[in-house]
Design a protein around this motif. Structure first.
Motif, short mmCIF file in Angstrom:
data_model
loop_
_atom_site.label_atom_id
_atom_site.label_comp_id
_atom_site.label_asym_id
_atom_site.label_seq_id
_atom_site.Cartn_x
_atom_site.Cartn_y
_atom_site.Cartn_z
N MET A 51 0.97 -1.26 -0.11
CA MET A 51 0.12 0.20 0.03
C MET A 51 1.01 1.22 0.24
O MET A 51 1.96 1.23 0.66
CB MET A 51 -1.01 -0.01 1.18
CG MET A 51 -1.71 -1.07 1.46
SD MET A 51 -3.13 -0.91 3.00
CE MET A 51 -3.99 0.34 2.49
N LEU A 53 -0.08 5.06 0.70
CA LEU A 53 -0.87 5.81 1.46
C LEU A 53 -0.64 7.31 1.72
O LEU A 53 0.56 7.42 2.21
CB LEU A 53 -1.07 5.26 3.04
CG LEU A 53 -1.81 3.91 3.23
CD1 LEU A 53 -1.97 3.57 4.67
CD2 LEU A 53 -2.88 3.90 2.26
N THR A 66 -3.83 2.86 8.62
CA THR A 66 -2.85 1.82 8.92
C THR A 66 -3.14 0.97 10.07
O THR A 66 -2.90 -0.19 10.06
CB THR A 66 -1.40 2.67 9.11
OG1 THR A 66 -0.94 3.05 8.04
CG2 THR A 66 -0.25 1.83 9.63
N ARG A 70 -3.55 -3.10 10.07
CA ARG A 70 -2.44 -3.84 10.82
C ARG A 70 -3.23 -4.73 11.96
O ARG A 70 -2.43 -5.77 12.19
CB ARG A 70 -1.34 -2.75 11.64
CG ARG A 70 -0.46 -2.24 10.78
CD ARG A 70 0.67 -3.27 10.28
NE ARG A 70 1.69 -2.66 9.52
CZ ARG A 70 1.76 -3.13 8.42
NH1 ARG A 70 1.47 -4.12 7.84
NH2 ARG A 70 2.92 -2.53 7.79
N ILE A 77 3.53 -0.99 4.06
CA ILE A 77 2.98 -0.03 3.73
C ILE A 77 3.80 1.31 3.83
O ILE A 77 4.83 1.42 4.52
CB ILE A 77 1.90 0.10 4.97
CG1 ILE A 77 0.84 -0.73 5.11
CG2 ILE A 77 1.18 1.60 4.81
CD1 ILE A 77 0.12 -0.73 6.39
N ALA A 97 3.84 1.79 9.68
CA ALA A 97 4.49 2.01 8.30
C ALA A 97 5.75 1.45 8.03
O ALA A 97 6.36 1.40 9.10
CB ALA A 97 4.25 3.48 7.91
#
Length: 231
Positions: A51, A53, A66, A70, A77, A97
């Protein structure tokens, strides 16, 4: 071979389109959404391998997305955000992240980071032959094949990079690792002023190892040099 899918969540259509063009040239399948709720829904409905973001999005911001992702999913991420302060970067990494890039950005660097994150993630998740080998240090037990850690009999939930840092240090107790060496070994890419990234992960790891309330100090700071495992 299945094409890897990358989700881009950004309410700026021009940026999303730019990123998509470069990723599609690399052979990735790209999914684009414009708000946080759509991002969460996309991951629930289809296979997503990574991802990208934005933080400031409608309905759910990148931080909330996130946290939600998760809870159920393990995938890389990367934050791509106009928020450039060290606080924002640290907060993003602490929340979960794996990387953080700021806008404006160069698409070629973003693609390189995407490639690096996916290489590392796929390598770590390859099937392994199960063994009973583990590292034991008093009340701390690290089992690399299952990627589990127990502290005095209780399991500790570590994120992938936290486990990798702990295992790297524990494999060679007393050896001092520089921040640069840790980053290059764990993130699998060249070090580029990413000291905060390593320090944030070690800070979180220490909390999970309960160093703040126990006498055991597993990770020792060697000032001006780096870190060592005090096993």
């Amino acid at each position: 071979m299945k094409r890897l899918s990358i989700l881009i969540a950004d309410d700026d259509a021009e940026i999303a389109d730019l990123v998509a063009i470069h990723l599609e040239k690399e052979g990735y399948h790209v999914i684009k959404v414009s708000d946080g709720e759509e991002a969460v829904g996309a991951v629930e409905k289809q296979s997503v391998d990574l991802m990208i973001l934005d933080i400031m999005m409608p309905k759910m911001d990148g931080y909330e997305v996130t946290r939600t992702i998760r809870e159920k999913h393990n995938l890389p991420i990367i934050f791509l955000s106009a928020k450039t302060s060290d606080f924002d970067k640290v907060q993003g990494l602490v929340i979960g992240a794996d990387d953080y890039m700021t806008k404006p950005f160069t698409p070629i660097e973003l693609v390189a980071r995407v490639n690096a994150q996916l290489r590392r993630f796929m390598k770590l998740n390859q099937p392994k032959i199960e063994t009973k080998t583990s590292l034991e240090f008093g009340g701390l037990v690290i089992t690399p094949d299952q990627r589990t850690v127990t502290l005095y009999g209780e399991g500790i939930q570590l994120r992938p990079k936290e486990f990798d840092i702990l295992y790297l240090l524990a494999c060679n107790p007393k050896k001092v690792y520089s921040v640069e060496h840790i980053f290059e070994q764990v993130w699998g890419e060249a070090y580029f002023e990413s000291g905060n990234t390593v320090m944030v992960h070690i800070r979180t790891l220490r909390k999970k190892l309960e160093e703040d309330r126990r006498k055991d100090i597993w990770i020792k700071t060697v000032w001006g040099v780096g870190y060592t495992f005090n096993g």
